[in-house]
Write an enzyme that holds these catalytic residues in place. Sequence first.
Site, PDB file in Angstrom:
ATOM      1  N   SER A   1       0.859   8.947 -13.814  1.00  0.00           N
ATOM      2  CA  SER A   1       2.266   8.568 -13.709  1.00  0.00           C
ATOM      3  C   SER A   1       2.760   8.390 -15.106  1.00  0.00           C
ATOM      4  O   SER A   1       2.063   8.153 -16.162  1.00  0.00           O
ATOM      5  CB  SER A   1       2.594   7.433 -12.773  1.00  0.00           C
ATOM      6  OG  SER A   1       2.157   7.603 -11.599  1.00  0.00           O
TER       7      SER A   1
HETATM    8  N1  SAH Z   1      -1.198   5.912 -10.523  1.00  0.00           N
HETATM    9  C1  SAH Z   1      -1.959   7.227 -10.458  1.00  0.00           C
HETATM   10  C2  SAH Z   1      -1.202   8.163 -10.004  1.00  0.00           C
HETATM   11  C3  SAH Z   1      -1.993   9.365  -9.852  1.00  0.00           C
HETATM   12  S1  SAH Z   1      -1.204  10.567  -8.965  1.00  0.00           S
HETATM   13  C4  SAH Z   1      -1.909   7.133 -11.906  1.00  0.00           C
HETATM   14  O1  SAH Z   1      -1.001   7.019 -12.658  1.00  0.00           O
HETATM   15  O2  SAH Z   1      -2.929   7.906 -12.246  1.00  0.00           O
HETATM   16  C5  SAH Z   1      -1.478  10.449  -7.053  1.00  0.00           C
HETATM   17  C6  SAH Z   1      -2.956  10.549  -6.662  1.00  0.00           C
HETATM   18  O3  SAH Z   1      -2.930  10.114  -5.282  1.00  0.00           O
HETATM   19  C7  SAH Z   1      -3.628  11.586  -6.949  1.00  0.00           C
HETATM   20  O4  SAH Z   1      -4.603  11.309  -7.793  1.00  0.00           O
HETATM   21  C8  SAH Z   1      -3.946  12.311  -5.604  1.00  0.00           C
HETATM   22  O5  SAH Z   1      -5.287  12.766  -5.705  1.00  0.00           O
HETATM   23  C9  SAH Z   1      -3.717  10.864  -4.804  1.00  0.00           C
HETATM   24  N2  SAH Z   1      -3.790  11.082  -3.257  1.00  0.00           N
HETATM   25  C10 SAH Z   1      -3.023  11.860  -2.736  1.00  0.00           C
HETATM   26  N3  SAH Z   1      -3.183  11.711  -1.443  1.00  0.00           N
HETATM   27  C11 SAH Z   1      -3.970  10.832  -1.227  1.00  0.00           C
HETATM   28  C12 SAH Z   1      -4.693  10.116   0.158  1.00  0.00           C
HETATM   29  N4  SAH Z   1      -4.236  10.464   1.336  1.00  0.00           N
HETATM   30  N5  SAH Z   1      -5.662   9.348  -0.252  1.00  0.00           N
HETATM   31  C13 SAH Z   1      -5.959   8.980  -1.611  1.00  0.00           C
HETATM   32  N6  SAH Z   1      -5.507   9.584  -2.643  1.00  0.00           N
HETATM   33  C14 SAH Z   1      -4.518  10.357  -2.379  1.00  0.00           C
END
Ligand code: SAH
Length: 290
Positions: A125
């Site tokens: 993010s």
């Molecule tokens: N706060 C994190 C956001 C990463 S993007 C950062 O700043 O790095 C969102 C993440 O959610 C992705 O890595 C994606 O793989 C994960 N995601 C999406 N659906 C999910 C689910 N059902 N369970 C676990 N993770 C999930």
Amino acid sequence: MCLAAASASPARCCLSPSSSAVLPRRFLRGLLGGPAAAPARPSPSPPTTTPLLRRCIPFHRMAQYWTQASLDKNKALVDYLKQYGAVRTDKVAEVMETIDRALFVPEGAPYIDSPMPIGFNATISAPHMHATCLELLKDHLQPGMHALDVGSGSGYLTACFAMMVGPEGRAVGIEHIPEIVASAIENVQKSAAAPLLKDGSLSFHVADGRLGFPDDAPYDAIHVGAAAPEIPQHLLDQLKPGGRMVIPVGTYFQDLQVVDKNADGSISIRNDASVRYVPLTSRSAQLQDP
Ligand code: SAH
């Protein structure tokens, strides 16, 4: 389809240079070492410890993880976020200065206020979204408290949570792509939060985050880093009375919702901002070609 995570407006998608979330050119040049106005720099002498750091890890053990140059740039980013209004408290500034964002960005420019790709159709993010969520959750991230980070991705925010709740607390990251979890662990091992990973107060798990993580429930703070079509009931159930969840809700149009569980178990919800996150979905849906 664009799968940028965590920009505070539907228009701020992917890495658009026109995004209002990115830094002004004047500031970018400063960060990148150009001739223009350099942001305020920290003292050239070794950084001093802060109350947060003193609570958790002695400075001499953390110094090995950083170079002064990356510390300077990371601090300049936090200074910008203060001017922008995303960082409002010393507590959030302190933790964001402590966890160097560059360790969590595999490619691209880590100190620009924009989401960056981390592979598998996911992104880390944007810094202003990390700051916004930390500000919204900070009172629920006191030492000893329990925090759950659903969709933990790069591991940056989970590491921040771990620094805030300290060794007596719990910070749990849930992510459904095993390779992303492996990277998050490697990232954290290079960061100031490494000792917390080693002692088990910070952990990452490969699982469907929509189910939460009952082992360390109930949670004082739950953060969801991907947009859910609606608030998952399992996450509501695992929120402690008095606890707070921050979760993007919606599909194309999304709101960052602040969900408070009151002492009597009732729920209050308010919208904080319009946002654009990757979807909280199944692994197979995420891995489909965009
Ligand atoms: N706060 C994190 C956001 C990463 S993007 C950062 O700043 O790095 C969102 C993440 O959610 C992705 O890595 C994606 O793989 C994960 N995601 C999406 N659906 C999910 C689910 N059902 N369970 C676990 N993770 C999930």
